[in-house]
Enzyme design. Structure first.
Site, PDB file in Angstrom:
ATOM      1  N   LYS A 126      -7.994  13.034-126.639  1.00  9.43           N
ATOM      2  CA  LYS A 126      -7.536  13.423-127.982  1.00  9.43           C
ATOM      3  C   LYS A 126      -7.850  14.889-128.191  1.00  9.43           C
ATOM      4  CE  LYS A 126      -5.701  11.440-131.637  1.00  9.43           C
ATOM      5  NZ  LYS A 126      -4.864  10.223-131.721  1.00  9.43           N
ATOM      6  N   ASP A 166      -0.228  13.532-133.904  1.00  4.21           N
ATOM      7  CA  ASP A 166      -1.125  12.715-134.736  1.00  4.21           C
ATOM      8  C   ASP A 166      -1.017  13.338-136.134  1.00  4.21           C
ATOM      9  OD1 ASP A 166      -3.414  10.515-134.359  1.00  4.21           O
ATOM     10  OD2 ASP A 166      -4.236  11.984-135.737  1.00  4.21           O
TER      11      ASP A 166
HETATM   12  P1  NDP Z   1       1.051  12.196-140.695  1.00  2.46           P
HETATM   13  O1  NDP Z   1       0.443  13.554-140.703  1.00  2.46           O
HETATM   14  O2  NDP Z   1       2.497  12.042-140.421  1.00  2.46           O
HETATM   15  O3  NDP Z   1       0.751  11.437-142.063  1.00  2.46           O
HETATM   16  C1  NDP Z   1      -0.546  11.248-142.521  1.00  2.46           C
HETATM   17  C2  NDP Z   1      -0.495  10.605-143.886  1.00  2.46           C
HETATM   18  O4  NDP Z   1      -1.803  10.244-144.287  1.00  2.46           O
HETATM   19  C3  NDP Z   1       0.021  11.567-144.955  1.00  2.46           C
HETATM   20  O5  NDP Z   1       0.636  10.812-145.961  1.00  2.46           O
HETATM   21  C4  NDP Z   1      -1.266  12.206-145.454  1.00  2.46           C
HETATM   22  O6  NDP Z   1      -1.170  12.735-146.756  1.00  2.46           O
HETATM   23  C5  NDP Z   1      -2.221  11.038-145.409  1.00  2.46           C
HETATM   24  N1  NDP Z   1      -3.590  11.547-145.146  1.00  2.46           N
HETATM   25  C6  NDP Z   1      -4.011  12.217-144.072  1.00  2.46           C
HETATM   26  N2  NDP Z   1      -5.303  12.545-144.182  1.00  2.46           N
HETATM   27  C7  NDP Z   1      -5.681  12.067-145.353  1.00  2.46           C
HETATM   28  C8  NDP Z   1      -6.909  12.078-146.038  1.00  2.46           C
HETATM   29  N3  NDP Z   1      -8.015  12.653-145.512  1.00  2.46           N
HETATM   30  N4  NDP Z   1      -6.961  11.458-147.241  1.00  2.46           N
HETATM   31  C9  NDP Z   1      -5.849  10.863-147.772  1.00  2.46           C
HETATM   32  N5  NDP Z   1      -4.656  10.822-147.168  1.00  2.46           N
HETATM   33  C10 NDP Z   1      -4.583  11.411-145.974  1.00  2.46           C
HETATM   34  O7  NDP Z   1       0.173  11.371-139.638  1.00  2.46           O
HETATM   35  P2  NDP Z   1       0.537  10.004-138.918  1.00  2.46           P
HETATM   36  O8  NDP Z   1       1.344   9.139-139.799  1.00  2.46           O
HETATM   37  O9  NDP Z   1       1.016  10.326-137.566  1.00  2.46           O
HETATM   38  O10 NDP Z   1      -0.933   9.374-138.754  1.00  2.46           O
HETATM   39  C11 NDP Z   1      -1.488   8.465-139.693  1.00  2.46           C
HETATM   40  C12 NDP Z   1      -2.602   7.663-139.019  1.00  2.46           C
HETATM   41  O11 NDP Z   1      -2.049   6.928-137.916  1.00  2.46           O
HETATM   42  C13 NDP Z   1      -3.743   8.494-138.420  1.00  2.46           C
HETATM   43  O12 NDP Z   1      -4.933   7.754-138.506  1.00  2.46           O
HETATM   44  C14 NDP Z   1      -3.332   8.613-136.944  1.00  2.46           C
HETATM   45  O13 NDP Z   1      -4.456   8.851-136.136  1.00  2.46           O
HETATM   46  C15 NDP Z   1      -2.753   7.235-136.716  1.00  2.46           C
HETATM   47  N6  NDP Z   1      -1.837   7.074-135.594  1.00  2.46           N
HETATM   48  C16 NDP Z   1      -0.740   7.874-135.439  1.00  2.46           C
HETATM   49  C17 NDP Z   1       0.118   7.646-134.378  1.00  2.46           C
HETATM   50  C18 NDP Z   1       1.359   8.433-134.197  1.00  2.46           C
HETATM   51  O14 NDP Z   1       2.106   8.129-133.255  1.00  2.46           O
HETATM   52  N7  NDP Z   1       1.674   9.405-135.043  1.00  2.46           N
HETATM   53  C19 NDP Z   1      -0.157   6.614-133.372  1.00  2.46           C
HETATM   54  C20 NDP Z   1      -1.287   5.784-133.677  1.00  2.46           C
HETATM   55  C21 NDP Z   1      -2.088   6.039-134.738  1.00  2.46           C
HETATM   56  P3  NDP Z   1      -0.961  14.321-146.934  1.00  2.46           P
HETATM   57  O15 NDP Z   1       0.389  14.631-146.398  1.00  2.46           O
HETATM   58  O16 NDP Z   1      -1.110  14.569-148.391  1.00  2.46           O
HETATM   59  O17 NDP Z   1      -2.069  14.965-146.131  1.00  2.46           O
HETATM   60  O1  2IT Z   2      -3.508   7.644-132.059  1.00  2.00           O
HETATM   61  C1  2IT Z   2      -2.542   7.595-131.269  1.00  2.00           C
HETATM   62  O2  2IT Z   2      -2.382   6.659-130.495  1.00  2.00           O
HETATM   63  C2  2IT Z   2      -1.560   8.685-131.321  1.00  2.00           C
HETATM   64  N1  2IT Z   2      -1.697   9.592-132.138  1.00  2.00           N
HETATM   65  C3  2IT Z   2      -0.412   8.704-130.361  1.00  2.00           C
HETATM   66  C4  2IT Z   2      -0.846   9.251-129.032  1.00  2.00           C
HETATM   67  C5  2IT Z   2       0.246   9.448-128.016  1.00  2.00           C
HETATM   68  O3  2IT Z   2      -0.107   9.979-126.955  1.00  2.00           O
HETATM   69  O4  2IT Z   2       1.397   9.106-128.248  1.00  2.00           O
END
Ligand code: NDP
Ligand code: 2IT
Length: 444
Positions: A126, A166
């Site tokens: 990561k 992420d």
């Molecule tokens: P994005 O940046 O697309 O979206 C994040 C969302 O969460 C936004 O709505 C953001 O609000 C909110 N957010 C982030 N940080 C905070 C905080 N500290 N407090 C409150 N709200 C918060 O990220 P993703 O959707 O990609 O990721 C969301 C979660 O999923 C994370 O935990 C990530 O690690 C996990 N994840 C992502 C994957 C991926 O493929 N993208 C795969 C597996 C897991 P705002 O815009 O206002 O900051």
């Molecule tokens: O938390 C996760 O699994 C991710 N942000 C996606 C990682 C990836 O390599 O697609």
């Protein structure tokens, strides 16, 4: 003292200022205890748990860039290459002001077991930066990404370490990062996933994490004698994972009624309008107040609150530790059936325990959000083949992977007499494969 306790005491002492990392390690070590106890002598001699909890490599670097006013800004970049026992390091990059070594380590550690659960050959890693993309111009984001990749490019490669997105890293950032890698290395390779479709990206990668959460939820409910159709769903977040979780929930006949961002949340009893949400968040990069302004059925509330809404299913899809003990109590009081994590470690340890003790079906992110990284691995396969598969082909592979993950974690929990404890099942099933590969490869 048992081996698990001994190692956890050492990890605590060594990483005292990294609470998120300690939380992730505690949950894993605590639940793999029966496997460790069966093999205690061997694992202790091989220092297996000490090796598992110590990253293979941690890279920390300066990221200087110039803002639109001509001012030089300096951020810190990280890449933690945690474990390569079953494949090249794989895992996302997070750009958020809260990023420090403890966050990157917790995410990298979780990624080891998640990637193992996908059944695909990918190790755990990561990275990220304390850079805040909010309010920055496209040119500033590009300047930051180019500087970040100038340093990161020394440590990654298609067979070495393959980052992705992420929090704060989506299609725009991956594009800038890929362009800079290519320029520095003179190599057109699948060094990042989540790429655009015109330059090696996979169809369905954008949707994969959220869709995967729902494929797993559907199977979970089916195998527990329930149907996802007509269920009310509370979702947190409004980013990549939340948007496509909401979309697939609707396709499966459920009704998502909430979403949130870091300033407030929406309750929309008519069901979230996903096209409007995409317009507000993906296109305009605006606040949820804009969603409420355009949708008469929606209420906007400041602060936190999605878990206070009556829902059958809760999908935390924003960030770590966003579902705490009082939220768990509110969900149970409102009759929640299942909590399935879309984010990484969104539920605190005490909240998890409370949900499990109150009969809620609880699936940890390392199993339920694995569809994103699994589809990244499918993108790597397509890049190696110099081919691209159709949306339907990728989505159908994603669905099989998620259904398999559910059955693997369910079986692992049953094998150790903990039926229905999907946290234990996920950690055990993920750990078994990594442990065997590490032991086979000797001391490294
Ligand atoms: P994005 O940046 O697309 O979206 C994040 C969302 O969460 C936004 O709505 C953001 O609000 C909110 N957010 C982030 N940080 C905070 C905080 N500290 N407090 C409150 N709200 C918060 O990220 P993703 O959707 O990609 O990721 C969301 C979660 O999923 C994370 O935990 C990530 O690690 C996990 N994840 C992502 C994957 C991926 O493929 N993208 C795969 C597996 C897991 P705002 O815009 O206002 O900051
Ligand atoms: O938390 C996760 O699994 C991710 N942000 C996606 C990682 C990836 O390599 O697609």
């Amino acid at each position: 003292m048992g081996y698990v306790e001994e190692v956890f005491a050492k990890v605590k002492e060594k990483n005292a200022s990294e609470p998120e990392f300690l939380q992730a390690v505690e949950e894993v070590l605590d639940t793999i205890r029966p496997v460790v106890e069966k093999n205690e002598e061997l694992y202790r001699k091989e220092a297996l748990l000490e090796r598992l909890t110590e990253p293979e490599r941690q890279i920390k670097f300066r990221v200087p860039w110039v803002d639109d006013k001509g001012q030089v800004q300096v951020n810190t970049g990280y890449r933690i290459q945690f474990n390569s026992a079953i494949g090249p390091y794989k895992g996302g990059l997070r750009f958020h002001p809260s990023v420090y070594v403890g966050i990157v380590k917790f995410l990298g550690f979780e990624q080891i077991f998640k990637n193992s659960l996908t059944g695909l050959p990918i190790g755990g890693g990561k990275g990220g930066s304390d850079f805040d993309p909010k309010g920055k111009s496209d040119r500033e984001v590009m300047a930051f990404c180019q500087s970040f990749m100038t340093e990161l490019s020394k440590y990654i490669g298609q067979d070495e370490d393959v980052p992705a997105g992420d929090i704060g890293v989506g299609g725009r950032e991956i594009g800038y990062l890929f362009g800079q890698y290519k320029r520095i290395k003179t190599s057109y390779e699948g060094v990042l996933t989540g790429k655009g479709l015109t330059y090696g990206g996979s169809l369905a990668r954008t949707e994969a994490t959220g869709y995967g959460v729902l494929f797993l939820t559907e199977e979970l409910l089916k195998c527990n004698g329930k149907d996802i159709k007509d269920k009310t769903v509370a979702v947190s977040g409004s980013g990549n994972v939340a948007i496509y979780a909401i979309q697939k929930a609707q396709q499966l006949g459920a009704k998502p009624v909430t979403c949130s961002d870091s300033t407030g949340w929406i309750y929309d009893p008519e069901g979230i309008d996903v096209e409007l949400l995409k317009e507000v968040k993906e296109v305009k990069r605006a606040r949820l107040t804009e969603y409420a302004a355009k949708r008469s059925s929606a209420e906007y509330h400041e602060g936190k609150g999605v878990w206070s809404v009556k829902a059958d299913i809760a999908l935390p899809c924003a960030t770590q530790n966003e579902l705490l003990i009082d939220d768990a109590k509110a969900l149970v009081a409102n009759g929640v059936i299942a909590v399935v994590e879309g984010a990484n470690m969104p539920t605190s340890l005490d909240a998890t325990k409370y949900l499990q003790e109150n009969g809620v079906l609880f699936v940890p992110g390392k199993a339920s959000n694995a569809g994103g990284v699994a589809t990244s691995a499918l993108e790597m396969t397509q890049n190696s083949e110099r081919l691209s598969w159709s949306f339907e082909e990728v989505e159908s592979k994603l669905k099989s992977i998620m259904v398999n993950i559910y059955h693997n974690i369910d079986d692992a929990a049953k094998r150790y007499g903990m039926e229905g404890n999907y946290v234990a099942g996920a950690n055990i099933a993920g750990f078994e494969k990594v442990a065997e590969a590490m032991l086979a490869q000797g001391v490294c």
